[in-house]
Design a protein around this motif. Structure first.
Motif, PDB file in Angstrom:
ATOM      1  N   LEU A  25       0.356  -9.976   1.481  1.00 54.96           N
ATOM      2  CA  LEU A  25       0.911  -8.769   0.860  1.00 54.96           C
ATOM      3  C   LEU A  25       2.392  -8.957   0.521  1.00 54.96           C
ATOM      4  O   LEU A  25       2.849  -8.580  -0.556  1.00 54.96           O
ATOM      5  CB  LEU A  25       0.733  -7.569   1.793  1.00 54.96           C
ATOM      6  N   ARG A  26       3.134  -9.549   1.452  1.00 57.22           N
ATOM      7  CA  ARG A  26       4.571  -9.765   1.240  1.00 57.22           C
ATOM      8  C   ARG A  26       4.801 -10.701   0.059  1.00 57.22           C
ATOM      9  O   ARG A  26       5.633 -10.430  -0.814  1.00 57.22           O
ATOM     10  CB  ARG A  26       5.208 -10.335   2.509  1.00 57.22           C
ATOM     11  N   LYS A  27       4.060 -11.784   0.011  1.00 55.18           N
ATOM     12  CA  LYS A  27       4.240 -12.737  -1.085  1.00 55.18           C
ATOM     13  C   LYS A  27       3.837 -12.128  -2.426  1.00 55.18           C
ATOM     14  O   LYS A  27       4.471 -12.392  -3.445  1.00 55.18           O
ATOM     15  CB  LYS A  27       3.469 -14.016  -0.804  1.00 55.18           C
ATOM     16  N   GLU A  83      13.604  -9.176   3.986  1.00 57.96           N
ATOM     17  CA  GLU A  83      13.561  -7.887   3.287  1.00 57.96           C
ATOM     18  C   GLU A  83      12.588  -6.923   3.964  1.00 57.96           C
ATOM     19  O   GLU A  83      12.907  -5.745   4.153  1.00 57.96           O
ATOM     20  CB  GLU A  83      13.168  -8.090   1.823  1.00 57.96           C
ATOM     21  N   VAL A  84      11.412  -7.416   4.326  1.00 61.02           N
ATOM     22  CA  VAL A  84      10.433  -6.566   5.004  1.00 61.02           C
ATOM     23  C   VAL A  84      10.970  -6.160   6.376  1.00 61.02           C
ATOM     24  O   VAL A  84      10.888  -4.992   6.762  1.00 61.02           O
ATOM     25  CB  VAL A  84       9.069  -7.272   5.142  1.00 61.02           C
ATOM     26  N   ALA A  85      11.554  -7.113   7.091  1.00 59.13           N
ATOM     27  CA  ALA A  85      12.110  -6.825   8.417  1.00 59.13           C
ATOM     28  C   ALA A  85      13.193  -5.758   8.328  1.00 59.13           C
ATOM     29  O   ALA A  85      13.239  -4.841   9.171  1.00 59.13           O
ATOM     30  CB  ALA A  85      12.664  -8.100   9.036  1.00 59.13           C
ATOM     31  N   ASP A  86      14.054  -5.837   7.323  1.00 61.13           N
ATOM     32  CA  ASP A  86      15.102  -4.829   7.146  1.00 61.13           C
ATOM     33  C   ASP A  86      14.505  -3.448   6.940  1.00 61.13           C
ATOM     34  O   ASP A  86      14.982  -2.460   7.499  1.00 61.13           O
ATOM     35  CB  ASP A  86      16.012  -5.182   5.962  1.00 61.13           C
ATOM     36  N   ILE A 100       2.884   0.306  11.670  1.00 58.77           N
ATOM     37  CA  ILE A 100       1.800   0.301  10.676  1.00 58.77           C
ATOM     38  C   ILE A 100       2.042   1.271   9.520  1.00 58.77           C
ATOM     39  O   ILE A 100       1.775   0.937   8.369  1.00 58.77           O
ATOM     40  CB  ILE A 100       0.422   0.540  11.339  1.00 58.77           C
ATOM     41  N   LEU A 101       2.584   2.442   9.787  1.00 54.19           N
ATOM     42  CA  LEU A 101       2.797   3.398   8.701  1.00 54.19           C
ATOM     43  C   LEU A 101       3.870   2.918   7.728  1.00 54.19           C
ATOM     44  O   LEU A 101       3.717   3.041   6.510  1.00 54.19           O
ATOM     45  CB  LEU A 101       3.138   4.778   9.261  1.00 54.19           C
ATOM     46  N   ARG A 102       4.936   2.336   8.261  1.00 56.70           N
ATOM     47  CA  ARG A 102       5.994   1.803   7.389  1.00 56.70           C
ATOM     48  C   ARG A 102       5.472   0.590   6.606  1.00 56.70           C
ATOM     49  O   ARG A 102       5.801   0.415   5.432  1.00 56.70           O
ATOM     50  CB  ARG A 102       7.225   1.410   8.214  1.00 56.70           C
ATOM     51  N   ILE A 103       4.683  -0.242   7.267  1.00 54.54           N
ATOM     52  CA  ILE A 103       4.099  -1.405   6.588  1.00 54.54           C
ATOM     53  C   ILE A 103       3.231  -0.944   5.424  1.00 54.54           C
ATOM     54  O   ILE A 103       3.312  -1.483   4.317  1.00 54.54           O
ATOM     55  CB  ILE A 103       3.284  -2.255   7.589  1.00 54.54           C
ATOM     56  N   CYS A 104       2.423   0.064   5.668  1.00 49.48           N
ATOM     57  CA  CYS A 104       1.556   0.584   4.602  1.00 49.48           C
ATOM     58  C   CYS A 104       2.381   1.175   3.466  1.00 49.48           C
ATOM     59  O   CYS A 104       2.008   1.048   2.295  1.00 49.48           O
ATOM     60  CB  CYS A 104       0.591   1.617   5.178  1.00 49.48           C
ATOM     61  N   GLU A 105       3.496   1.774   3.812  1.00 49.86           N
ATOM     62  CA  GLU A 105       4.382   2.332   2.794  1.00 49.86           C
ATOM     63  C   GLU A 105       4.978   1.208   1.925  1.00 49.86           C
ATOM     64  O   GLU A 105       4.989   1.306   0.696  1.00 49.86           O
ATOM     65  CB  GLU A 105       5.510   3.113   3.482  1.00 49.86           C
ATOM     66  N   ILE A 106       5.431   0.154   2.567  1.00 52.01           N
ATOM     67  CA  ILE A 106       6.030  -0.972   1.836  1.00 52.01           C
ATOM     68  C   ILE A 106       5.030  -1.568   0.858  1.00 52.01           C
ATOM     69  O   ILE A 106       5.338  -1.802  -0.311  1.00 52.01           O
ATOM     70  CB  ILE A 106       6.477  -2.093   2.809  1.00 52.01           C
ATOM     71  N   PHE A 107       3.821  -1.830   1.356  1.00 45.81           N
ATOM     72  CA  PHE A 107       2.840  -2.559   0.554  1.00 45.81           C
ATOM     73  C   PHE A 107       1.880  -1.648  -0.205  1.00 45.81           C
ATOM     74  O   PHE A 107       0.949  -2.130  -0.856  1.00 45.81           O
ATOM     75  CB  PHE A 107       2.075  -3.534   1.443  1.00 45.81           C
ATOM     76  N   GLU A 108       2.100  -0.354  -0.101  1.00 44.80           N
ATOM     77  CA  GLU A 108       1.310   0.635  -0.842  1.00 44.80           C
ATOM     78  C   GLU A 108      -0.179   0.481  -0.574  1.00 44.80           C
ATOM     79  O   GLU A 108      -0.997   0.365  -1.490  1.00 44.80           O
ATOM     80  CB  GLU A 108       1.623   0.533  -2.341  1.00 44.80           C
ATOM     81  N   ILE A 109      -0.508   0.459   0.718  1.00 44.98           N
ATOM     82  CA  ILE A 109      -1.901   0.369   1.154  1.00 44.98           C
ATOM     83  C   ILE A 109      -2.139   1.438   2.210  1.00 44.98           C
ATOM     84  O   ILE A 109      -1.202   2.101   2.660  1.00 44.98           O
ATOM     85  CB  ILE A 109      -2.221  -1.026   1.754  1.00 44.98           C
ATOM     86  N   ILE A 110      -3.391   1.600   2.594  1.00 43.17           N
ATOM     87  CA  ILE A 110      -3.717   2.501   3.694  1.00 43.17           C
ATOM     88  C   ILE A 110      -3.987   1.639   4.934  1.00 43.17           C
ATOM     89  O   ILE A 110      -4.323   0.458   4.817  1.00 43.17           O
ATOM     90  CB  ILE A 110      -4.932   3.395   3.359  1.00 43.17           C
TER      91      ILE A 110
END
Length: 110
Positions: A12-14, A22-25, A49-59
């Motif tokens: 997802l990050r790549k 950037e993701v860590a920040d 998990i909620l912030r990760i989903c927000e970053i990558f626009e997934i559920i």
């Protein structure tokens, strides 16, 4: 599960063309803490998990979903799963790492 989620995080990050930093920040954690999530060494992704989903626009379900069957170009399913094969390879590498760590400990004693 950590390895599966870690592999998905990396993909997802790549795909977003983001660095680990950037993701860590965005998650307000260190780059090394995020790297441990991607490598499967840490389960702290669950805390974010909620912030990760927000970053990558997934559920969340997309992050946790294990794919059981892959389709070839003709639409026919493969008999083994990617997750199963990855798990086996990872187990072999982890066992080898344990052996090498023991060798290092033994060499330090000399």
């Amino acid at each position: 599960m950590n390895v599966i989620v870690g592999n998905k995080l990396k993909i997802l990050r790549k795909n977003k063309r983001m660095s680990q930093e950037e993701v860590a920040d965005f998650l307000h954690i260190s780059q090394s803490a995020y790297a441990r999530m991607e490598s499967g060494e840490s389960s702290s992704w669950a805390n974010h998990i909620l912030r990760i989903c927000e970053i990558f626009e997934i559920i969340p379900e997309d992050l946790l979903k294990v794919e059981h069957k892959k389709q070839d170009l003709n639409g026919e399913g493969f008999s083994t799963t990617t997750a199963h094969l990855s798990g086996k390879i990872i187990e072999e590498y982890e066992e080898r790492i344990k052996e090498l760590k023991q060798t290092i400990r033994d060499l330090k004693k000399v």
